[in-house]
Design a protein around this motif. Structure first.
Motif, mmCIF file in Angstrom:
data_model
loop_
_atom_site.group_PDB
_atom_site.id
_atom_site.type_symbol
_atom_site.label_atom_id
_atom_site.label_comp_id
_atom_site.label_asym_id
_atom_site.label_seq_id
_atom_site.Cartn_x
_atom_site.Cartn_y
_atom_site.Cartn_z
ATOM 1 N N ALA A 72 -29.052 -8.008 -27.843
ATOM 2 C CA ALA A 72 -28.531 -7.084 -27.580
ATOM 3 C C ALA A 72 -27.467 -7.065 -26.261
ATOM 4 C CB ALA A 72 -28.761 -5.504 -27.003
ATOM 5 N N LEU A 73 -28.493 -8.165 -25.493
ATOM 6 C CA LEU A 73 -27.803 -8.927 -24.168
ATOM 7 C C LEU A 73 -26.924 -10.321 -23.938
ATOM 8 C CD1 LEU A 73 -30.957 -7.644 -21.691
ATOM 9 C CD2 LEU A 73 -28.326 -6.790 -21.816
ATOM 10 N N ASN A 74 -27.664 -10.624 -24.701
ATOM 11 C CA ASN A 74 -27.141 -12.257 -25.380
ATOM 12 C C ASN A 74 -26.062 -12.303 -25.967
ATOM 13 O OD1 ASN A 74 -28.741 -13.907 -24.246
ATOM 14 N ND2 ASN A 74 -29.600 -14.116 -26.038
ATOM 15 N N ILE A 75 -26.088 -10.612 -27.142
ATOM 16 C CA ILE A 75 -24.258 -9.956 -27.530
ATOM 17 C C ILE A 75 -23.117 -10.196 -26.115
ATOM 18 C CG2 ILE A 75 -22.886 -9.298 -29.540
ATOM 19 C CD1 ILE A 75 -25.769 -9.170 -30.410
ATOM 20 N N GLY A 76 -24.088 -9.002 -25.987
ATOM 21 C CA GLY A 76 -23.055 -8.846 -24.259
ATOM 22 C C GLY A 76 -22.860 -10.164 -23.251
ATOM 23 N N ILE A 77 -23.164 -10.918 -23.539
ATOM 24 C CA ILE A 77 -23.709 -11.854 -22.404
ATOM 25 C C ILE A 77 -21.839 -12.870 -22.971
ATOM 26 C CG2 ILE A 77 -23.357 -14.384 -21.325
ATOM 27 C CD1 ILE A 77 -26.242 -12.967 -21.027
ATOM 28 N N ARG A 78 -21.978 -12.972 -24.614
ATOM 29 C CA ARG A 78 -20.560 -13.838 -25.284
ATOM 30 C C ARG A 78 -19.517 -13.434 -24.949
ATOM 31 N NH1 ARG A 78 -25.402 -14.712 -28.800
ATOM 32 N NH2 ARG A 78 -24.391 -13.286 -30.113
ATOM 33 N N GLU A 79 -20.042 -11.884 -25.383
ATOM 34 C CA GLU A 79 -18.485 -11.358 -25.231
ATOM 35 C C GLU A 79 -18.444 -10.646 -23.733
ATOM 36 O OE1 GLU A 79 -16.796 -10.031 -28.023
ATOM 37 O OE2 GLU A 79 -17.982 -11.370 -29.852
ATOM 38 N N ALA A 80 -18.533 -10.863 -23.207
ATOM 39 C CA ALA A 80 -18.702 -10.490 -21.636
ATOM 40 C C ALA A 80 -16.656 -10.775 -21.371
ATOM 41 C CB ALA A 80 -19.570 -10.647 -21.132
ATOM 42 N N LYS A 81 -15.966 -10.336 -20.727
ATOM 43 C CA LYS A 81 -14.770 -11.297 -19.868
ATOM 44 C C LYS A 81 -14.565 -11.217 -18.514
ATOM 45 C CE LYS A 81 -11.854 -9.257 -23.767
ATOM 46 N NZ LYS A 81 -10.417 -7.857 -23.895
ATOM 47 N N GLY A 82 -16.114 -10.537 -17.805
ATOM 48 C CA GLY A 82 -15.823 -10.428 -16.156
ATOM 49 C C GLY A 82 -16.567 -11.920 -16.229
ATOM 50 N N ASP A 83 -16.232 -12.240 -14.665
ATOM 51 C CA ASP A 83 -17.358 -13.093 -13.959
ATOM 52 C C ASP A 83 -18.068 -12.688 -13.782
ATOM 53 O OD1 ASP A 83 -14.267 -14.639 -14.215
ATOM 54 O OD2 ASP A 83 -13.725 -13.347 -12.525
ATOM 55 N N VAL A 84 -18.465 -11.469 -13.138
ATOM 56 C CA VAL A 84 -20.059 -10.694 -13.432
ATOM 57 C C VAL A 84 -20.131 -9.866 -14.178
ATOM 58 C CG1 VAL A 84 -21.361 -9.414 -11.481
ATOM 59 C CG2 VAL A 84 -19.189 -11.211 -10.623
ATOM 60 N N VAL A 85 -21.534 -10.042 -14.186
ATOM 61 C CA VAL A 85 -22.092 -9.772 -15.456
ATOM 62 C C VAL A 85 -23.440 -8.546 -14.548
ATOM 63 C CG1 VAL A 85 -23.587 -9.496 -17.777
ATOM 64 C CG2 VAL A 85 -21.981 -11.103 -17.436
ATOM 65 N N ILE A 86 -23.265 -6.919 -15.688
ATOM 66 C CA ILE A 86 -24.653 -6.525 -14.759
ATOM 67 C C ILE A 86 -24.704 -5.816 -16.520
ATOM 68 C CG2 ILE A 86 -25.132 -3.605 -14.098
ATOM 69 C CD1 ILE A 86 -22.397 -4.796 -11.930
ATOM 70 N N ARG A 87 -26.411 -5.472 -15.973
ATOM 71 C CA ARG A 87 -27.252 -5.443 -17.348
ATOM 72 C C ARG A 87 -27.503 -3.667 -16.222
ATOM 73 N NH1 ARG A 87 -33.105 -5.641 -19.603
ATOM 74 N NH2 ARG A 87 -33.059 -3.487 -20.457
ATOM 75 N N ALA A 88 -26.314 -2.970 -17.755
ATOM 76 C CA ALA A 88 -27.620 -1.109 -17.162
ATOM 77 C C ALA A 88 -28.035 -0.870 -18.762
ATOM 78 C CB ALA A 88 -26.280 -0.581 -17.248
ATOM 79 N N ASP A 89 -28.790 0.362 -18.470
ATOM 80 C CA ASP A 89 -30.266 0.958 -19.172
ATOM 81 C C ASP A 89 -29.346 2.501 -20.038
ATOM 82 O OD1 ASP A 89 -32.679 1.006 -19.975
ATOM 83 O OD2 ASP A 89 -32.618 2.764 -19.324
ATOM 84 N N ALA A 90 -29.512 2.400 -20.830
ATOM 85 C CA ALA A 90 -28.592 3.896 -21.899
ATOM 86 C C ALA A 90 -29.274 4.918 -21.099
ATOM 87 C CB ALA A 90 -29.077 4.056 -22.670
ATOM 88 N N HIS A 91 -30.907 5.207 -20.400
ATOM 89 C CA HIS A 91 -31.551 6.192 -20.319
ATOM 90 C C HIS A 91 -31.477 6.112 -18.282
ATOM 91 C CE1 HIS A 91 -33.693 4.807 -23.606
ATOM 92 N NE2 HIS A 91 -33.825 6.430 -23.925
ATOM 93 N N THR A 92 -30.598 5.758 -17.848
ATOM 94 C CA THR A 92 -30.399 5.741 -16.369
ATOM 95 C C THR A 92 -28.896 6.501 -16.114
ATOM 96 O OG1 THR A 92 -31.775 3.901 -16.525
ATOM 97 C CG2 THR A 92 -30.224 4.116 -14.788
ATOM 98 N N LEU A 93 -29.232 7.054 -14.788
ATOM 99 C CA LEU A 93 -27.767 7.387 -14.072
ATOM 100 C C LEU A 93 -27.713 6.429 -13.150
ATOM 101 C CD1 LEU A 93 -28.503 11.246 -14.467
ATOM 102 C CD2 LEU A 93 -27.226 9.246 -16.061
ATOM 103 N N TYR A 94 -26.300 6.391 -12.872
ATOM 104 C CA TYR A 94 -25.626 4.736 -11.570
ATOM 105 C C TYR A 94 -25.339 5.978 -10.679
ATOM 106 C CZ TYR A 94 -27.718 1.909 -14.857
ATOM 107 O OH TYR A 94 -28.745 1.291 -15.926
ATOM 108 N N ASP A 95 -25.475 5.596 -8.955
ATOM 109 C CA ASP A 95 -24.652 6.170 -8.129
ATOM 110 C C ASP A 95 -23.311 5.138 -8.416
ATOM 111 O OD1 ASP A 95 -25.046 6.964 -5.076
ATOM 112 O OD2 ASP A 95 -24.532 4.978 -5.054
ATOM 113 N N ILE A 96 -22.717 6.377 -8.265
ATOM 114 C CA ILE A 96 -21.156 5.889 -7.739
ATOM 115 C C ILE A 96 -21.029 4.771 -7.293
ATOM 116 C CG2 ILE A 96 -20.936 7.204 -4.919
ATOM 117 C CD1 ILE A 96 -18.114 8.011 -6.811
ATOM 118 N N ASN A 97 -21.502 3.846 -5.827
ATOM 119 C CA ASN A 97 -20.853 3.188 -5.419
ATOM 120 C C ASN A 97 -22.699 1.774 -6.375
ATOM 121 O OD1 ASN A 97 -19.262 3.870 -3.792
ATOM 122 N ND2 ASN A 97 -20.479 4.868 -1.903
#
Length: 328
Positions: A72-97
């Motif tokens: 899944a992550l390799n698919i995401g890396i190939r499809e990513a348009k960004g110069d920076v890539v962040i991996r996130a997790d579906a079971h996680t909530l992220y601080d606003i910053n």
């Protein structure tokens, strides 16, 4: 431009909250895309993501036919348009910053990867004890991404934030790893001279296992797959990974010797029990938790499962060949 990658499979209970925490980031939404890479979920995960993508144009859904996280992550890396890539997790909530701080730290320090501290949110009596256990040095050793209070260079982080060109240069994730894929990638980064930087300013919150059975299964898998990591990268070994199997070997040896002499069992079992109880009482008192009486069992479960998983994984390094006896 930042691309956030979220591997997903049957995440209907958490994916909406996860995406909401990312949509509300202080980072400019027009410079951020969220890619959910779904492993052919059988629940409402895809419908939830598609409904949100209709409202937020920077959310995109991709399929992951192999249904494993590194794929899944390799698919995401190939499809990513960004110069920076962040991996996130579906079971996680992220601080606003979280995104803003991650990108700022990556570009400011020129680290190969940056990550934050993951704060567990336990549900129920056992779940809260597990949350304390997996965020304690006694439970997880020097896995600093679970409890660090200051910025430091580390061997690995949970999730991560990289320049896309860095991920492409090392070939992305190794898809033969169903577990420990993050650690394996970070090890290859470090071998290239790329530093892994941990900062508590990058805050996220996840929901750990809520029952002991699932905790045992989780850490057994961690220990078992660590053997594959060591077989391919012997130099990756750190002390936190070898102590549990040594403890399990010592404990089982002492139990086997008990009919002949109780002293080894008293030394090994007694020393561990005292240390476990001391840390459990101190941790529960410090956090004001009423789940403290479950904590010794949580610590023992983590250490036992990891150790037994590691020892079980050794059979893949030293397979025993069956010998067929020929009749005389």
């Amino acid at each position: 431009m930042v691309s956030i990658l979220i591997p997903a499979f049957n995440e209907e209970e958490s994916i909406a909250d996860c995406l909401a925490s990312l949509i509300e980031q202080t980072y400019p939404q027009d410079r951020m895309e969220i890619l959910v890479i779904d492993g052919l979920s059988r629940d409402r995960t895809r419908d939830i993501v598609q409904n949100l993508s209709a409202r937020y144009r920077n959310i995109r859904l991709h399929e992951n036919p192999k249904r494993i996280i590194p794929s899944a992550l390799n698919i995401g890396i190939r499809e990513a348009k960004g110069d920076v890539v962040i991996r996130a997790d579906a079971h996680t909530l992220y601080d606003i910053n979280y995104v803003m701080n991650s990108v700022t730290l990556l570009l400011k320090t020129q680290a190969g990867n940056v990550g934050g501290v993951i704060h567990p949110i336990g549900k129920g009596l056992v779940g809260k004890a597990i949350a304390m256990g997996v965020s304690s040095p006694f439970g997880v050793g020097n896995a600093y991404y679970r409890y660090a209070e200051s910025q430091r260079w580390v061997d690995t982080v949970a999730f991560g934030c990289w320049k896309k060109q860095t991920l492409l240069a090392i070939g992305g994730y190794n898809e033969t790893y169903l577990v420990n894929e993050d650690y394996e990638l970070n090890y290859r980064l470090r071998q290239r001279g790329e530093g892994i930087l941990l900062s508590p300013d990058l805050k996220c919150y996840y929901f750990p296992r809520s029952c002991l059975k699932n905790l045992l299964q989780q850490y057994f898998r961690y220990g078992s797959w660590k053997v594959k990591m060591l077989a391919e990268h012997p130099g990756s070994l750190v002390y936190r990974q070898i102590i549990p199997p040594l403890f399990v070997l010592s404990l089982f040896t002492a139990i086997a010797m008990a009919p002949l002499h109780l002293l080894p069992l008293l030394l090994v079992g007694g020393t561990y029990a005292l240390a476990n109880l001391f840390v459990s009482v101190h941790t529960a008192a410090k956090r004001g938790s009423r789940s403290g009486f479950v904590l010794p069992v949580v610590f023992f479960s983590i250490h036992l499962a990891w150790g037994m998983g590691f020892l079980s994984g050794l059979r893949h390094l030293f397979p025993v060949r069956s010998v067929k006896l020929r009749p005389a």
